[in-house]
Design a protein around this motif. Structure first.
Motif, PDB file in Angstrom:
ATOM      1  N   ILE A  46       0.837  -1.205   0.000  1.00  0.00           N
ATOM      2  CA  ILE A  46       0.000   0.000   0.000  1.00  0.00           C
ATOM      3  C   ILE A  46       0.870   1.253   0.000  1.00  0.00           C
ATOM      4  O   ILE A  46       0.614   2.213  -0.740  1.00  0.00           O
ATOM      5  N   ASP A  47       1.918   1.234   0.818  1.00  0.00           N
ATOM      6  CA  ASP A  47       2.824   2.387   0.890  1.00  0.00           C
ATOM      7  C   ASP A  47       3.593   2.580  -0.416  1.00  0.00           C
ATOM      8  O   ASP A  47       3.720   3.713  -0.916  1.00  0.00           O
ATOM      9  N   GLU A  48       4.114   1.486  -0.960  1.00  0.00           N
ATOM     10  CA  GLU A  48       4.920   1.579  -2.180  1.00  0.00           C
ATOM     11  C   GLU A  48       4.108   2.099  -3.359  1.00  0.00           C
ATOM     12  O   GLU A  48       4.620   2.849  -4.201  1.00  0.00           O
ATOM     13  N   GLU A  49       2.847   1.708  -3.422  1.00  0.00           N
ATOM     14  CA  GLU A  49       1.988   2.143  -4.514  1.00  0.00           C
ATOM     15  C   GLU A  49       1.296   3.474  -4.216  1.00  0.00           C
ATOM     16  O   GLU A  49       0.537   3.979  -5.043  1.00  0.00           O
ATOM     17  N   ARG A  50       1.556   4.017  -3.029  1.00  0.00           N
ATOM     18  CA  ARG A  50       0.973   5.302  -2.606  1.00  0.00           C
ATOM     19  C   ARG A  50      -0.548   5.288  -2.718  1.00  0.00           C
ATOM     20  O   ARG A  50      -1.172   6.198  -3.268  1.00  0.00           O
ATOM     21  N   LEU A  51      -1.119   4.244  -2.142  1.00  0.00           N
ATOM     22  CA  LEU A  51      -2.566   4.065  -2.186  1.00  0.00           C
ATOM     23  C   LEU A  51      -3.224   4.661  -0.942  1.00  0.00           C
ATOM     24  O   LEU A  51      -2.624   4.698   0.134  1.00  0.00           O
ATOM     25  N   THR A  52      -4.460   5.084  -1.107  1.00  0.00           N
ATOM     26  CA  THR A  52      -5.290   5.521   0.016  1.00  0.00           C
ATOM     27  C   THR A  52      -6.419   4.513   0.175  1.00  0.00           C
ATOM     28  O   THR A  52      -7.280   4.384  -0.711  1.00  0.00           O
ATOM     29  N   LEU A  53      -6.395   3.777   1.269  1.00  0.00           N
ATOM     30  CA  LEU A  53      -7.393   2.729   1.481  1.00  0.00           C
ATOM     31  C   LEU A  53      -8.711   3.362   1.916  1.00  0.00           C
ATOM     32  O   LEU A  53      -8.766   4.066   2.930  1.00  0.00           O
ATOM     33  N   LYS A  54      -9.782   3.087   1.158  1.00  0.00           N
ATOM     34  CA  LYS A  54     -11.082   3.696   1.412  1.00  0.00           C
ATOM     35  C   LYS A  54     -12.132   2.713   1.900  1.00  0.00           C
ATOM     36  O   LYS A  54     -13.035   3.097   2.645  1.00  0.00           O
ATOM     37  N   ARG A  55     -12.047   1.465   1.484  1.00  0.00           N
ATOM     38  CA  ARG A  55     -13.094   0.491   1.822  1.00  0.00           C
ATOM     39  C   ARG A  55     -12.455  -0.824   2.254  1.00  0.00           C
ATOM     40  O   ARG A  55     -11.442  -1.250   1.710  1.00  0.00           O
ATOM     41  N   LEU A  56     -13.093  -1.470   3.229  1.00  0.00           N
ATOM     42  CA  LEU A  56     -12.718  -2.807   3.692  1.00  0.00           C
ATOM     43  C   LEU A  56     -13.963  -3.669   3.559  1.00  0.00           C
ATOM     44  O   LEU A  56     -14.883  -3.580   4.375  1.00  0.00           O
ATOM     45  N   LEU A  57     -14.011  -4.492   2.535  1.00  0.00           N
ATOM     46  CA  LEU A  57     -15.192  -5.267   2.190  1.00  0.00           C
ATOM     47  C   LEU A  57     -15.015  -6.726   2.599  1.00  0.00           C
ATOM     48  O   LEU A  57     -13.938  -7.299   2.421  1.00  0.00           O
ATOM     49  N   CYS A  58     -16.073  -7.313   3.121  1.00  0.00           N
ATOM     50  CA  CYS A  58     -16.052  -8.712   3.565  1.00  0.00           C
ATOM     51  C   CYS A  58     -17.084  -9.504   2.782  1.00  0.00           C
ATOM     52  O   CYS A  58     -18.281  -9.180   2.828  1.00  0.00           O
ATOM     53  N   THR A  59     -16.647 -10.542   2.090  1.00  0.00           N
ATOM     54  CA  THR A  59     -17.625 -11.406   1.439  1.00  0.00           C
ATOM     55  C   THR A  59     -18.450 -12.163   2.468  1.00  0.00           C
ATOM     56  O   THR A  59     -19.638 -12.427   2.249  1.00  0.00           O
ATOM     57  N   HIS A  60     -17.820 -12.512   3.599  1.00  0.00           N
ATOM     58  CA  HIS A  60     -18.533 -13.194   4.690  1.00  0.00           C
ATOM     59  C   HIS A  60     -17.658 -13.123   5.942  1.00  0.00           C
ATOM     60  O   HIS A  60     -16.519 -12.663   5.884  1.00  0.00           O
ATOM     61  N   TYR A  61     -18.230 -13.584   7.067  1.00  0.00           N
ATOM     62  CA  TYR A  61     -17.545 -13.374   8.342  1.00  0.00           C
ATOM     63  C   TYR A  61     -16.965 -14.664   8.904  1.00  0.00           C
ATOM     64  O   TYR A  61     -17.133 -14.985  10.074  1.00  0.00           O
ATOM     65  N   HIS A  62     -16.275 -15.411   8.088  1.00  0.00           N
ATOM     66  CA  HIS A  62     -15.516 -16.558   8.580  1.00  0.00           C
ATOM     67  C   HIS A  62     -14.109 -16.103   8.946  1.00  0.00           C
ATOM     68  O   HIS A  62     -13.552 -15.181   8.345  1.00  0.00           O
ATOM     69  N   LEU A  63     -13.531 -16.778   9.904  1.00  0.00           N
ATOM     70  CA  LEU A  63     -12.257 -16.390  10.499  1.00  0.00           C
ATOM     71  C   LEU A  63     -11.190 -16.051   9.474  1.00  0.00           C
ATOM     72  O   LEU A  63     -10.543 -15.000   9.551  1.00  0.00           O
TER      73      LEU A  63
END
Length: 216
Positions: A46-63
């Protein structure tokens, strides 16, 4: 145009996907990093590509698909988004799930930023994903589809040549088969699928080769 970076994390060989476009805004699907080394691998990219993380998406809630949520919240201040049925009181916490697999490490449950419904649009940068409800592996699994880029992230619903297991909490084989047929196999044949484990595939390949669906 969405760029897809795949990471394989944790004991279960889970696929974590980082999506980003020309704006450098990013969305993370199913953060499964378990160790400090895996966290460092993800954050370094993420740092190397200079990205800004906007969303954290979960397909489902398994461990295996949610254990990195706490790290993402601590590091980037981004909370998970998933279907509300996946967080009902009768769904085991991450710590309970870990214990059931003999894993003693304690994992934190992060309260969601928001809940996602079937057909919701999810935006980051100049890109959009459409949420598709595909229950059966878990009570309210989601897939995320980009029509513009011809890609779909299918979680543990549809794999390359197989489907997700249905013997965990909220699993149902008949429901899974039905939801895959109605929500995923109806996507354009050229759609590339990125599953929660294993190799990528395509809708056309699964129609012709997946033993659960191919016409005889």
């Amino acid at each position: 145009m969405i760029t897809v970076k795949q990471f394989v994390f944790n004991y279960f060989g889970e696929n974590t996907y980082l999506l980003y476009d020309e704006t450098r805004e990013a969305a993370l699907i199913d953060c499964g990093c378990m160790t400090r080394g895996e966290e460092n691998t993800l954050s370094a990219f993420i740092d190397e590509e200079r990205l800004t993380l906007k969303r954290l998406l979960c397909t489902h809630y398994h461990l295996d698909h949610a254990i990195g949520n706490a790290f993402i919240f601590r590091k980037y201040g981004v909370k998970p988004e998933l279907h509300q049925v996946e967080r009902l009181p009768d769904i085991p916490t991450l710590a309970m799930q870990a214990a059931s697999f003999g894993i003693s490490t304690k994992f934190d449950d992060i309260e969601p930023e928001r809940f996602i419904e079937d057909n919701d649009k999810i935006y980051f940068g100049a890109s959009a994903l459409k949420a598709l409800l595909v229950p059966g592996h878990s009570p309210a699994s989601l897939a995320f589809y980009s029509e513009a880029d011809n890609i779909a992230f299918t979680g543990d619903a549809l794999f390359n040549g197989s489907i997700g297991r249905t013997d965990l909490w909220g699993g149902n084989y008949e429901v899974l088969i039905s939801s895959i047929k109605s929500k995923l196999l109806t996507l354009p044949d050229r759609t590339v699928i990125y599953p929660g484990h294993g190799l990528s595939s395509s809708i056309s390949f699964e129609k012709s080769n997946n033993p659960f669906f191919r016409e005889r």
